[in-house]
Motif scaffolding. Structure first.
Motif, PDB file in Angstrom:
ATOM      1  N   VAL A   1     -18.480 -20.885  19.631  1.00 20.51           N
ATOM      2  CA  VAL A   1     -17.717 -21.926  18.394  1.00 20.51           C
ATOM      3  C   VAL A   1     -15.819 -22.484  18.505  1.00 20.51           C
ATOM      4  N   SER A   2     -15.569 -23.536  18.151  1.00 17.83           N
ATOM      5  CA  SER A   2     -13.710 -23.807  17.936  1.00 17.83           C
ATOM      6  C   SER A   2     -13.766 -24.200  16.535  1.00 17.83           C
ATOM      7  N   VAL A   3     -13.126 -23.660  15.862  1.00 17.78           N
ATOM      8  CA  VAL A   3     -12.621 -22.734  14.538  1.00 17.78           C
ATOM      9  C   VAL A   3     -10.933 -23.717  14.353  1.00 17.78           C
ATOM     10  N   GLY A   4     -10.413 -24.328  12.925  1.00 25.48           N
ATOM     11  CA  GLY A   4      -9.859 -24.556  12.767  1.00 25.48           C
ATOM     12  C   GLY A   4      -9.334 -24.066  11.557  1.00 25.48           C
ATOM     13  N   THR A   5      -8.021 -23.468  11.205  1.00 24.65           N
ATOM     14  CA  THR A   5      -7.903 -22.726  10.154  1.00 24.65           C
ATOM     15  C   THR A   5      -6.770 -23.253   9.119  1.00 24.65           C
TER      16      THR A   5
ATOM     17  N   GLU B   1      -6.790 -32.921   1.309  1.00 26.86           N
ATOM     18  CA  GLU B   1      -5.472 -32.595   2.452  1.00 26.86           C
ATOM     19  C   GLU B   1      -5.236 -31.316   2.946  1.00 26.86           C
ATOM     20  N   LEU B   2      -6.124 -30.245   2.516  1.00 28.80           N
ATOM     21  CA  LEU B   2      -7.051 -28.659   3.100  1.00 28.80           C
ATOM     22  C   LEU B   2      -8.618 -29.053   4.099  1.00 28.80           C
ATOM     23  N   ILE B   3      -8.679 -29.860   3.899  1.00 33.63           N
ATOM     24  CA  ILE B   3     -10.216 -30.276   4.657  1.00 33.63           C
ATOM     25  C   ILE B   3      -9.524 -30.777   6.127  1.00 33.63           C
ATOM     26  N   ARG B   4      -9.046 -31.821   5.883  1.00 36.40           N
ATOM     27  CA  ARG B   4      -8.037 -32.437   7.268  1.00 36.40           C
ATOM     28  C   ARG B   4      -6.895 -31.873   7.916  1.00 36.40           C
ATOM     29  N   ALA B   5      -6.489 -31.144   7.224  1.00 33.13           N
ATOM     30  CA  ALA B   5      -6.022 -29.791   8.020  1.00 33.13           C
ATOM     31  C   ALA B   5      -6.946 -28.640   8.500  1.00 33.13           C
ATOM     32  N   ALA B   6      -7.846 -28.840   8.128  1.00 32.38           N
ATOM     33  CA  ALA B   6      -8.763 -27.493   8.701  1.00 32.38           C
ATOM     34  C   ALA B   6      -9.091 -28.561  10.362  1.00 32.38           C
TER      35      ALA B   6
ATOM     36  N   GLU C   1      -7.872 -30.942  11.797  1.00 34.52           N
ATOM     37  CA  GLU C   1      -7.623 -31.405  12.663  1.00 34.52           C
ATOM     38  C   GLU C   1      -6.895 -29.953  13.734  1.00 34.52           C
ATOM     39  N   ALA C   2      -6.510 -28.490  13.091  1.00 36.90           N
ATOM     40  CA  ALA C   2      -6.970 -27.527  14.065  1.00 36.90           C
ATOM     41  C   ALA C   2      -8.372 -27.180  14.529  1.00 36.90           C
ATOM     42  N   MET C   3      -9.609 -27.677  14.122  1.00 36.72           N
ATOM     43  CA  MET C   3     -10.712 -27.500  14.695  1.00 36.72           C
ATOM     44  C   MET C   3     -10.383 -28.332  16.112  1.00 36.72           C
ATOM     45  N   LYS C   4      -9.988 -29.110  15.955  1.00 39.47           N
ATOM     46  CA  LYS C   4      -9.506 -30.516  17.636  1.00 39.47           C
ATOM     47  C   LYS C   4      -8.943 -29.547  17.689  1.00 39.47           C
ATOM     48  N   VAL C   5      -7.679 -29.251  18.202  1.00 39.23           N
ATOM     49  CA  VAL C   5      -6.577 -28.685  18.983  1.00 39.23           C
ATOM     50  C   VAL C   5      -7.255 -27.257  19.556  1.00 39.23           C
ATOM     51  N   ALA C   6      -8.131 -26.616  18.946  1.00 39.84           N
ATOM     52  CA  ALA C   6      -8.457 -25.438  19.409  1.00 39.84           C
ATOM     53  C   ALA C   6      -9.634 -25.683  20.403  1.00 39.84           C
TER      54      ALA C   6
ATOM     55  N   SER D   1      -8.653 -26.719  23.988  1.00 37.25           N
ATOM     56  CA  SER D   1      -7.962 -25.924  24.846  1.00 37.25           C
ATOM     57  C   SER D   1      -9.036 -24.745  25.126  1.00 37.25           C
ATOM     58  N   GLY D   2      -9.949 -25.320  24.761  1.00 32.89           N
ATOM     59  CA  GLY D   2     -10.969 -24.080  25.167  1.00 32.89           C
ATOM     60  C   GLY D   2     -11.988 -24.305  24.944  1.00 32.89           C
ATOM     61  N   HIS D   3     -13.249 -23.424  24.850  1.00 35.66           N
ATOM     62  CA  HIS D   3     -14.429 -23.244  24.528  1.00 35.66           C
ATOM     63  C   HIS D   3     -14.113 -21.490  23.612  1.00 35.66           C
ATOM     64  N   GLY D   4     -14.352 -21.019  22.183  1.00 38.00           N
ATOM     65  CA  GLY D   4     -14.228 -20.240  21.773  1.00 38.00           C
ATOM     66  C   GLY D   4     -12.501 -19.792  21.447  1.00 38.00           C
ATOM     67  N   ARG D   5     -12.141 -20.662  21.057  1.00 38.85           N
ATOM     68  CA  ARG D   5     -11.439 -21.021  20.348  1.00 38.85           C
ATOM     69  C   ARG D   5     -10.328 -20.895  18.778  1.00 38.85           C
ATOM     70  N   VAL D   6      -9.543 -20.699  18.693  1.00 38.01           N
ATOM     71  CA  VAL D   6      -9.538 -21.450  17.119  1.00 38.01           C
ATOM     72  C   VAL D   6      -8.162 -21.673  16.718  1.00 38.01           C
ATOM     73  N   ALA D   7      -7.209 -22.039  15.772  1.00 40.86           N
ATOM     74  CA  ALA D   7      -6.239 -22.857  16.227  1.00 40.86           C
ATOM     75  C   ALA D   7      -5.430 -23.156  14.206  1.00 40.86           C
ATOM     76  N   ARG D   8      -4.413 -22.391  14.431  1.00 34.46           N
ATOM     77  CA  ARG D   8      -4.224 -22.356  12.683  1.00 34.46           C
ATOM     78  C   ARG D   8      -3.340 -23.654  12.399  1.00 34.46           C
ATOM     79  N   TYR D   9      -3.781 -24.539  11.321  1.00 33.21           N
ATOM     80  CA  TYR D   9      -3.025 -25.697  11.023  1.00 33.21           C
ATOM     81  C   TYR D   9      -1.346 -25.074  10.471  1.00 33.21           C
TER      82      TYR D   9
END
Length: 167
Positions: free
Chosen positions: A126-130, A143-148, A150-155, A158-166
């Motif tokens: 899974v790709s995860v945005g926080t 705004e909280l859901i939208r931010a998470a 957006e971070a998920m799209k960045v993750a 960047s590849g499979h199994g990644r996490v990105a923080r807003y």
């Protein structure tokens, strides 16, 4: 157990997310405590759907939801938004804690084997945005859901199994 829960995964529905999110943001605002959100999607799910039958892809979704529940605390809540998109609400969880839970989620999912009948050799991921309330440009539930998200799209980019923080 949850009235109106997603029939396949048992996760909460979008309507339930809206109600719980409004409540949790209000609680976090009132008590000055953080509220973390994980927005995650199953990597490569469209390709799985094209090559596997519905029963197997449904099994994948159930396994993802089960792995997510295993990575979450009992106070955290899991919701299914779209076919392969999920949101987890993490009360009393700051940015560092949200990243910790996201990494635990990624590990739990990758430890789940793909169901029999799948030709894929790689583990599920899974790709995860926080994102965390309150935060820069985050003062409402939307705004909280939208931010998470957006971070998920960045993750995901960047590849499979990644996490990105807003940020």
């Amino acid at each position: 157990e949850l009235k109106g829960a997603d029939m396949l995964t048992g996760a909460g529905t979008y309507a339930q997310l809206r109600a719980v999110l409004d409540y949790e943001v209000g609680r976090a605002r009132r008590y000055g405590r953080p509220l973390g959100v994980l927005f995650f999607t199953v990597d490569g799910f469209d390709a799985l759907r094209e090559t596997l039958d519905r029963e197997i892809t449904d099994t994948v979704l159930v396994q993802i939801a089960d792995a997510a529940r295993g990575a979450l605390r009992t106070v955290d809540r899991l919701f299914r938004l779209d076919i392969e998109e999920f949101v987890a609400l993490l009360p009393e969880t700051d940015s560092v804690g949200s990243l910790t839970v996201a990494e635990r989620l990624i590990s739990a999912v990758s430890a789940s084997p793909l169901p029999r009948g799948s030709l894929e050799s790689r583990p599920m991921s899974v790709s995860v945005g926080t994102a965390v309330f309150p935060g820069p440009k985050i003062s409402t539930p939307e705004e909280l859901i939208r931010a998470a998200h957006e971070a998920m799209k960045v993750a995901r980019e960047s590849g499979h199994g990644r996490v990105a923080r807003y940020e």
